[in-house]
Each structure stands twice: as C-alpha cells, then as structure tokens.
Design a protein around this motif. Sequence first.
Motif, PDB file in Angstrom:
ATOM      1  N   ILE A 102       0.832  -1.201   0.000  1.00  0.00           N
ATOM      2  CA  ILE A 102       0.000   0.000   0.000  1.00  0.00           C
ATOM      3  C   ILE A 102       0.869   1.254   0.000  1.00  0.00           C
ATOM      4  CG2 ILE A 102      -0.244   0.180   2.526  1.00  0.00           C
ATOM      5  CD1 ILE A 102      -3.264   0.797   1.939  1.00  0.00           C
ATOM      6  N   ARG A 103       0.444   2.258  -0.756  1.00  0.00           N
ATOM      7  CA  ARG A 103       1.223   3.477  -0.950  1.00  0.00           C
ATOM      8  C   ARG A 103       0.319   4.700  -0.866  1.00  0.00           C
ATOM      9  NH1 ARG A 103       3.000   2.102  -6.774  1.00  0.00           N
ATOM     10  NH2 ARG A 103       0.946   1.161  -6.613  1.00  0.00           N
ATOM     11  N   VAL A 104       0.925   5.857  -0.561  1.00  0.00           N
ATOM     12  CA  VAL A 104       0.149   7.086  -0.443  1.00  0.00           C
ATOM     13  C   VAL A 104       1.019   8.279  -0.835  1.00  0.00           C
ATOM     14  CG1 VAL A 104       0.720   7.331   2.013  1.00  0.00           C
ATOM     15  CG2 VAL A 104      -1.329   8.455   1.114  1.00  0.00           C
ATOM     16  N   ASN A 105       0.394   9.268  -1.470  1.00  0.00           N
ATOM     17  CA  ASN A 105       1.009  10.571  -1.683  1.00  0.00           C
ATOM     18  C   ASN A 105       0.366  11.581  -0.737  1.00  0.00           C
ATOM     19  OD1 ASN A 105       1.210  10.082  -5.254  1.00  0.00           O
ATOM     20  ND2 ASN A 105       2.847   9.888  -3.767  1.00  0.00           N
ATOM     21  N   TYR A 106       1.141  12.553  -0.322  1.00  0.00           N
ATOM     22  CA  TYR A 106       0.603  13.565   0.587  1.00  0.00           C
ATOM     23  C   TYR A 106      -0.297  14.543  -0.165  1.00  0.00           C
ATOM     24  CZ  TYR A 106       0.264  17.645   3.587  1.00  0.00           C
ATOM     25  OH  TYR A 106      -0.209  18.692   4.321  1.00  0.00           O
ATOM     26  N   ILE A 107      -1.537  14.643   0.297  1.00  0.00           N
ATOM     27  CA  ILE A 107      -2.502  15.642  -0.172  1.00  0.00           C
ATOM     28  C   ILE A 107      -2.963  16.396   1.073  1.00  0.00           C
ATOM     29  CG2 ILE A 107      -4.739  16.031  -1.275  1.00  0.00           C
ATOM     30  CD1 ILE A 107      -2.707  14.925  -3.219  1.00  0.00           C
ATOM     31  N   SER A 108      -2.927  17.712   1.039  1.00  0.00           N
ATOM     32  CA  SER A 108      -3.093  18.496   2.264  1.00  0.00           C
ATOM     33  C   SER A 108      -4.520  18.517   2.808  1.00  0.00           C
ATOM     34  CB  SER A 108      -2.644  19.937   2.024  1.00  0.00           C
ATOM     35  OG  SER A 108      -3.564  20.618   1.176  1.00  0.00           O
ATOM     36  N   GLY A 109      -5.522  18.390   1.925  1.00  0.00           N
ATOM     37  CA  GLY A 109      -6.904  18.581   2.361  1.00  0.00           C
ATOM     38  C   GLY A 109      -7.319  20.043   2.385  1.00  0.00           C
ATOM     39  N   ARG A 110      -6.443  20.924   1.888  1.00  0.00           N
ATOM     40  CA  ARG A 110      -6.769  22.348   1.815  1.00  0.00           C
ATOM     41  C   ARG A 110      -7.088  22.749   0.374  1.00  0.00           C
ATOM     42  NH1 ARG A 110      -1.935  22.196   5.071  1.00  0.00           N
ATOM     43  NH2 ARG A 110      -0.739  22.689   3.180  1.00  0.00           N
ATOM     44  N   ASP A 111      -7.808  23.845   0.220  1.00  0.00           N
ATOM     45  CA  ASP A 111      -8.092  24.331  -1.120  1.00  0.00           C
ATOM     46  C   ASP A 111      -6.871  25.071  -1.665  1.00  0.00           C
ATOM     47  OD1 ASP A 111      -8.083  26.919  -0.035  1.00  0.00           O
ATOM     48  OD2 ASP A 111     -10.263  27.061   0.040  1.00  0.00           O
ATOM     49  N   ALA A 112      -7.002  25.624  -2.876  1.00  0.00           N
ATOM     50  CA  ALA A 112      -5.846  26.259  -3.524  1.00  0.00           C
ATOM     51  C   ALA A 112      -5.343  27.468  -2.756  1.00  0.00           C
ATOM     52  CB  ALA A 112      -6.207  26.652  -4.957  1.00  0.00           C
ATOM     53  N   GLY A 113      -6.176  28.055  -1.916  1.00  0.00           N
ATOM     54  CA  GLY A 113      -5.765  29.186  -1.091  1.00  0.00           C
ATOM     55  C   GLY A 113      -5.159  28.773   0.231  1.00  0.00           C
ATOM     56  N   GLY A 114      -5.046  27.449   0.457  1.00  0.00           N
ATOM     57  CA  GLY A 114      -4.466  26.962   1.696  1.00  0.00           C
ATOM     58  C   GLY A 114      -5.439  26.861   2.851  1.00  0.00           C
ATOM     59  N   HIS A 115      -6.735  26.941   2.541  1.00  0.00           N
ATOM     60  CA  HIS A 115      -7.748  26.886   3.588  1.00  0.00           C
ATOM     61  C   HIS A 115      -8.310  25.467   3.695  1.00  0.00           C
ATOM     62  CE1 HIS A 115      -7.565  31.234   3.671  1.00  0.00           C
ATOM     63  NE2 HIS A 115      -7.857  31.279   2.374  1.00  0.00           N
ATOM     64  N   ALA A 116      -8.525  25.011   4.914  1.00  0.00           N
ATOM     65  CA  ALA A 116      -9.082  23.679   5.144  1.00  0.00           C
ATOM     66  C   ALA A 116     -10.499  23.598   4.612  1.00  0.00           C
ATOM     67  CB  ALA A 116      -9.062  23.361   6.630  1.00  0.00           C
ATOM     68  N   GLU A 117     -10.875  22.379   4.214  1.00  0.00           N
ATOM     69  CA  GLU A 117     -12.226  22.150   3.694  1.00  0.00           C
ATOM     70  C   GLU A 117     -13.002  21.305   4.712  1.00  0.00           C
ATOM     71  OE1 GLU A 117     -14.388  20.678  -0.442  1.00  0.00           O
ATOM     72  OE2 GLU A 117     -12.546  19.691   0.193  1.00  0.00           O
ATOM     73  N   PRO A 118     -13.589  21.947   5.739  1.00  0.00           N
ATOM     74  CA  PRO A 118     -14.335  21.174   6.741  1.00  0.00           C
ATOM     75  C   PRO A 118     -15.577  20.549   6.122  1.00  0.00           C
ATOM     76  CG  PRO A 118     -14.733  23.514   7.040  1.00  0.00           C
ATOM     77  CD  PRO A 118     -13.674  23.397   5.974  1.00  0.00           C
ATOM     78  N   ILE A 119     -16.009  19.433   6.692  1.00  0.00           N
ATOM     79  CA  ILE A 119     -17.163  18.712   6.153  1.00  0.00           C
ATOM     80  C   ILE A 119     -18.206  18.531   7.249  1.00  0.00           C
ATOM     81  CG2 ILE A 119     -17.959  16.475   5.262  1.00  0.00           C
ATOM     82  CD1 ILE A 119     -15.254  16.261   3.804  1.00  0.00           C
ATOM     83  N   ASP A 120     -19.404  18.964   6.962  1.00  0.00           N
ATOM     84  CA  ASP A 120     -20.585  18.621   7.754  1.00  0.00           C
ATOM     85  C   ASP A 120     -21.700  18.395   6.750  1.00  0.00           C
ATOM     86  OD1 ASP A 120     -22.820  18.307   9.322  1.00  0.00           O
ATOM     87  OD2 ASP A 120     -22.297  19.909  10.716  1.00  0.00           O
ATOM     88  N   ASP A 121     -21.915  17.120   6.413  1.00  0.00           N
ATOM     89  CA  ASP A 121     -22.804  16.749   5.309  1.00  0.00           C
ATOM     90  C   ASP A 121     -24.184  16.277   5.776  1.00  0.00           C
ATOM     91  OD1 ASP A 121     -21.004  17.388   3.343  1.00  0.00           O
ATOM     92  OD2 ASP A 121     -20.357  15.333   2.966  1.00  0.00           O
ATOM     93  N   ARG A 122     -24.551  16.536   7.011  1.00  0.00           N
ATOM     94  CA  ARG A 122     -25.826  15.997   7.497  1.00  0.00           C
ATOM     95  C   ARG A 122     -27.010  16.510   6.678  1.00  0.00           C
ATOM     96  NH1 ARG A 122     -23.060  16.317  13.094  1.00  0.00           N
ATOM     97  NH2 ARG A 122     -22.870  14.104  13.628  1.00  0.00           N
ATOM     98  N   GLU A 123     -27.028  17.786   6.405  1.00  0.00           N
ATOM     99  CA  GLU A 123     -28.118  18.342   5.589  1.00  0.00           C
ATOM    100  C   GLU A 123     -28.025  17.825   4.162  1.00  0.00           C
ATOM    101  OE1 GLU A 123     -29.909  22.715   4.235  1.00  0.00           O
ATOM    102  OE2 GLU A 123     -28.491  22.557   5.904  1.00  0.00           O
TER     103      GLU A 123
END
Length: 301
Positions: free
Chosen positions: A212-233
Amino acid sequence: MSRAPGRRVVPGMAIHTVDVNGVEQRYHVYGQGAAIVVAMPGGPGVFWDYLRMPALEEHVRVAYVEALGTGESGRLPAHPDGYTRELYATAIDRIADDLGAGKVFLLGHSYGGFVAQYYAATRPQRLAGVILYDSAPVTGAEQGAEVARQVELFVKRNEGNPEVPAVLQSLQAVGSITDDDQLTLALRGLLPSYLADYWGREAEFKPFREHIRVNYISGRDAGGHAEPIDDRELLAGITVPALVIAGHYDIICGERWAREIHELIPGSRLLILEHSGHLGNVEEPERFQDSVLRFIAAQPR
C-alpha cells in the motif's frame, strides 16, 4: 502535468486518461458487463489499487480512479493544496463522459466516500446509485473524538501485543508528515489498527501492508484553507439509491457513522461487516462484493 486524453490496453485491464482543467486524470478499467462502477479511493492520496474488487469485476465494469495528485495522475500547480471535492467531482464527470456511460454507480471509500456523497447530492442525474463505503457525515472534532474512542478499544482488544506501541506511534505521527515516502511508511505502520484482526491473519495481510502506498494531499483548497465537512443536511437530500457499508471495527469511519448516514438518506440500505475494520473489501471480500452486486442488480436498468 498533462497529456492528451487516450487509452492503453494491457492484459486484463485498460488504462485511460482524460483531461481535467488541463491536468491529466488517469483511471483503470477492469471487468465487463452493462453496469459501470466508478470507484473513488480514500486518503486523500492513497494509491487506487488497494481498492481492487476482483469478484465484482466478473459481473460489471469497474473504473478505478487514480485520483488527481496521486500516483501517475497529474498534479495541480498548487500541489499539495487545491484537491477539493468539487475538483474530484469534476474528474468523475470526465471519466463518466469518457466511458460513454449514461448513469454510473459511484463507490467511494473513506475520503472517497466524502466525495461520493457530495457527488450524489450535486449530480444525482448522473448516478444509477451511490455506495458509501466507510464514510462519515462530518470531519473535525466530532469525528476525532470517535476515532480516539475506537483507538482505545483497539488497544484493549490487543492488550499485551508488543507491536501495538509502534502502531500507535504511527497513528500519532501520520497527521504531521508531508513527505510521500515517510507518509507511506507511517500508513504501513498503522495498518494493523485499520483491520479487525491483522495479527490473526498476518500471513494474508502482510503483502497487502507492504504494497500500500500514499502521496501527501493536504486537504486544503488552492488558497491553503481547510475544507471542513458537515454533510448531514446534504445527506438528507440525497435522492439516488444508496448503499452504506462500514466495518464494525473501523476506527476511522465505522459503524456509528454508517448508521447515522443510513438514517439520514431516505430509503438507503445498510451493511455492517462484523469481521472488518476499515478495509472490508480485503477482510470480507465475498460478503462485501456480493452486497454491492445485489444492490446494483436491484436498480432499474
């Protein structure tokens, strides 16, 4: 990094490439049949091949996404930032177009499940159904608290095992690593915590762990901001047929979250894999793939 769209056939599979906003998106197709499953891996950044489902490929075509920023797919100028769910959804659009498919089934695992539930909510007209495999309705502190609780249970189940401290060390380190090679080593180090019974089946799982292998992906958008998730709705508004799958021993996106997603999506089906952790396609492959096939067969053509 980009090349012209195209495809290269090798024994038992076809490698396809499509263009996503000037970046090459690679995907791999196995199997045959009228139905098409697009499989989105997790991480983000884990290489696609851990998600192989050979029994499924005997009945349907499976298009495994080699996600943007990972493996031999292209990288954004803002790499490792910029890999949002909307970008991955656009890539799935291009893949479905390239396959010449009408409606496809979308299977998303772990972070791929976050992408799949977003896709099902924003592009229902493109889907025959969605399979949310080890996903969750939220990220952040609420999910983190549940992970901590599940890690405690993992330690109790393996009390006295001398390898547990090294696994915990990898778990603690993984969030601060940005180097691809070091992140891969950490993922391999923590893998026993992702499985219901790694040490009881070590001869079986050790090759998988070493591959198993992985590349680092930050989870941030192009501006460096985190993309929080709350998908209940968002989940409550999904209208396409849905199958929700989780492993009972999954420390990351386990049974608690699967049951909540199932309750949120009207008419969804639920499968809890009683002898699996985060990798039910590897731990209980027959039950996992049989359930997916039954779900596909139940939908109108």
